[in-house]
Scaffold this active site. Structure first.
Site, PDB file in Angstrom:
ATOM      1  N   ASP A 246       0.866  -1.174   0.000  1.00 51.27           N
ATOM      2  CA  ASP A 246       0.000   0.000   0.000  1.00 51.27           C
ATOM      3  C   ASP A 246       0.909   1.232   0.000  1.00 51.27           C
ATOM      4  O   ASP A 246       1.426   1.641   1.041  1.00 51.27           O
ATOM      5  CB  ASP A 246      -0.901  -0.057   1.244  1.00 51.27           C
ATOM      6  CG  ASP A 246      -1.803   1.159   1.374  1.00 51.27           C
ATOM      7  OD1 ASP A 246      -1.584   2.145   0.640  1.00 51.27           O
ATOM      8  OD2 ASP A 246      -2.724   1.122   2.217  1.00 51.27           O
ATOM      9  N   LYS A 275      -3.433   9.515  -3.022  1.00 48.65           N
ATOM     10  CA  LYS A 275      -2.844  10.710  -2.395  1.00 48.65           C
ATOM     11  C   LYS A 275      -2.164  11.645  -3.398  1.00 48.65           C
ATOM     12  O   LYS A 275      -2.835  12.434  -4.044  1.00 48.65           O
ATOM     13  CB  LYS A 275      -1.851  10.296  -1.304  1.00 48.65           C
ATOM     14  CG  LYS A 275      -2.463   9.460  -0.196  1.00 48.65           C
ATOM     15  CD  LYS A 275      -3.010  10.301   0.904  1.00 48.65           C
ATOM     16  CE  LYS A 275      -3.370   9.460   2.109  1.00 48.65           C
ATOM     17  NZ  LYS A 275      -4.271  10.161   3.002  1.00 48.65           N
TER      18      LYS A 275
HETATM   19  N1  PMP Z   1      -3.786   3.504   2.788  1.00 47.51           N
HETATM   20  C1  PMP Z   1      -2.938   4.387   3.342  1.00 47.51           C
HETATM   21  C2  PMP Z   1      -1.512   3.966   3.590  1.00 47.51           C
HETATM   22  C3  PMP Z   1      -3.373   5.660   3.681  1.00 47.51           C
HETATM   23  O1  PMP Z   1      -2.508   6.525   4.255  1.00 47.51           O
HETATM   24  C4  PMP Z   1      -4.718   6.014   3.426  1.00 47.51           C
HETATM   25  C5  PMP Z   1      -5.264   7.385   3.765  1.00 47.51           C
HETATM   26  N2  PMP Z   1      -4.745   7.995   4.887  1.00 47.51           N
HETATM   27  C6  PMP Z   1      -5.559   5.079   2.829  1.00 47.51           C
HETATM   28  C7  PMP Z   1      -5.059   3.840   2.530  1.00 47.51           C
HETATM   29  C8  PMP Z   1      -6.993   5.413   2.518  1.00 47.51           C
HETATM   30  O2  PMP Z   1      -7.083   6.332   1.504  1.00 47.51           O
HETATM   31  P1  PMP Z   1      -8.412   7.218   1.314  1.00 47.51           P
HETATM   32  O3  PMP Z   1      -8.495   8.109   2.511  1.00 47.51           O
HETATM   33  O4  PMP Z   1      -8.184   7.960   0.045  1.00 47.51           O
HETATM   34  O5  PMP Z   1      -9.555   6.273   1.229  1.00 47.51           O
END
Ligand code: PMP
Length: 429
Positions: A246, A275
């Site tokens: 991820d 992001k």
């Molecule tokens: N995975 C990671 C490593 C994240 O930092 C985040 C968001 N902070 C997410 C998944 C989820 O992303 P989103 O908020 O766009 O759904």
């Protein structure tokens, strides 16, 4: 009383709209009134009352080129004239196909099939669906369990909460969610052996391993060495499991290389991105699979297809923004700037290490962390930052900076100085 006063003194849209909005991660009864923003520019957030804040967070790590970058804005405006959106079912168009090719070329190994979604959580859900169905398509019996790690965070949807640290912000859901196997990161031979033993015992029900590479972000900005990823790749191979990285937080330069996995020289089987993908302008995420994963879905059987297709999938504006954002990485200057930011953060945050109540100061790439024993009054701390002209939002007991990768030395010095002052004044014992 004070909060009501600031609500009525804000602009009309603020006073009339606030009672109808539900804010993120907020106890709506007690949360301090949010700050009304008029506009953003570079590393600045301009409030409607004329105050200007230096942004230490870059809007949850997205605005990697600073706000309102002209190159991205022009690309989005051009695309808006042509076509803001068209459905992706049965139709394709230039921006997502160009973006998919470029991401495939940038990512290591044969990570070269891109599935677009509209948020990070959904891209992780898609990765998990891919991994489960990969096994089914290979003729295996159902395997629906993932190995995930303490301190990890992968999103707020049900599937992603289930592979995030169960003691974290989602603990109220603990009993509701499908149980996955929570492990310690394999940081040494002993923990690698423990992980291997866990995999061995559960091999038949495992669909894959999911981890945030190098930095566990929302779970507390915890760092681990590239060797952890090498170990994970090794155990995943040994047990023939898919390794999902991820990179939603780490992707696009944040840790010093374009993608965190490059630091370990490993190729994951599936990677998730979001992001900074659009430079913080529009929502977009991608799940990218290696050839062997895609090949398992290549079949005459309609049931072997990946059954996922968000309405706004591959949105043309978002993909145009992402292509423009990638242009800005092309000459290598962003990554050179990350190396400079790392030095500035190191110099600026070092004095915090001597302050009472500080347990750790750590820096990796454009991430600076000051960890405290505890934060008693998070609201007061956030206010103290704003009063000094900085936008910084601690999580748990961790104060962190993840500024735009374009930030200058003076702004970094300002942000680190403010952190030092606020921590000293707060006297956390
Ligand atoms: N995975 C990671 C490593 C994240 O930092 C985040 C968001 N902070 C997410 C998944 C989820 O992303 P989103 O908020 O766009 O759904």
């Amino acid at each position: 009383m004070q909060e009501k006063a600031s609500v009525s003194s804000g602009p009309r849209w603020y006073a009339t709209g606030l009672d109808h909005i539900w804010l993120p991660y907020s106890q709506m009864k007690t949360a301090p009134a949010p700050l009304p923003v008029a506009r953003t520019e570079g590393t600045r957030i301009h409030l409607t009352d004329g105050r200007e804040l230096v942004d230490g967070i870059a809007s949850w790590w997205t605005a990697c080129h600073g706000y309102n970058h002209l190159h991205i804005r022009d690309a989005v405006q051009r695309q808006l004239e042509v076509m803001p959106h068209v459905m992706f079912g049965g139709l394709v168009h230039e921006q997502p196909l160009t973006l998919a090719r470029r991401l495939s070329e940038m990512l290591p190994g044969d990570l070269d099939r891109v599935f677009f979604t509209d948020s990070g959580s959904v891209s992780v859900e898609v990765a998990m669906k891919m991994a489960i169905q990969y096994r089914l398509n290979l003729g295996d019996k159902k395997r629906d369990t993932f190995v995930c790690f303490r301190g990890g965070y992968h999103g707020d949807t049900l599937g992603t909460m289930a592979v995030s640290d169960e003691t974290g912000m989602h603990k109220a859901f603990a009993g509701v969610l499908h149980r996955h196997l929570m492990a310690d990161l394999p940081k040494d031979d002993e923990s690698e052996a423990a992980l291997s033993a866990l995999l061995e015992r559960n091999a038949a029900r495992l669909a894959g391993i999911i981890v945030e590479p190098l930095v566990q972000g929302a779970g507390g900005m915890r760092f681990h060495d590239p060797s952890v990823l090498t170990r994970l790749r090794r155990v995943a191979d040994r047990f023939d499991l898919l390794l999902i990285l991820d990179e939603i937080f780490t992707g696009f330069g944040r840790t010093g290389t374009m993608f965190a996995c490059e630091a370990a020289g490993i190729v994951p089987d599936i990677v998730t991105l979001s992001k900074a993908l659009t430079g913080g302008t529009l929502p977009l995420a991608a799940t990218v699979a290696r050839r062997k994963v895609f090949d398992a879905f290549w079949s005459d059987d309609p049931m072997a297809a990946l059954m996922h297709g968000p309405t706004y999938m591959a949105n043309a504006l978002a993909c145009a923004a992402a292509n423009a954002s990638l242009d800005l990485f092309e000459d290598g200057e962003r990554l050179r700037q990350v190396a400079r930011i790392e030095q500035w953060l190191t110099a600026g945050l070092a004095p915090c290490g001597d302050l009472p109540g500080v347990t750790d100061v750590r820096i990796r790439g454009a991430i600076g962390v000051v960890e405290l024993v505890r934060i008693d009054d998070l609201g007061a701390l956030r206010r103290a930052f704003v009063e000094r002209g900085a936008f910084i939002r601690p999580i748990g007991n961790v104060i962190y900076l993840t500024p735009a990768l374009t930030i200058g030395e003076e702004d970094v010095a300002f942000l680190t100085r403010v952190i030092g002052e606020v921590v000293r004044d707060a006297r956390h014992a």
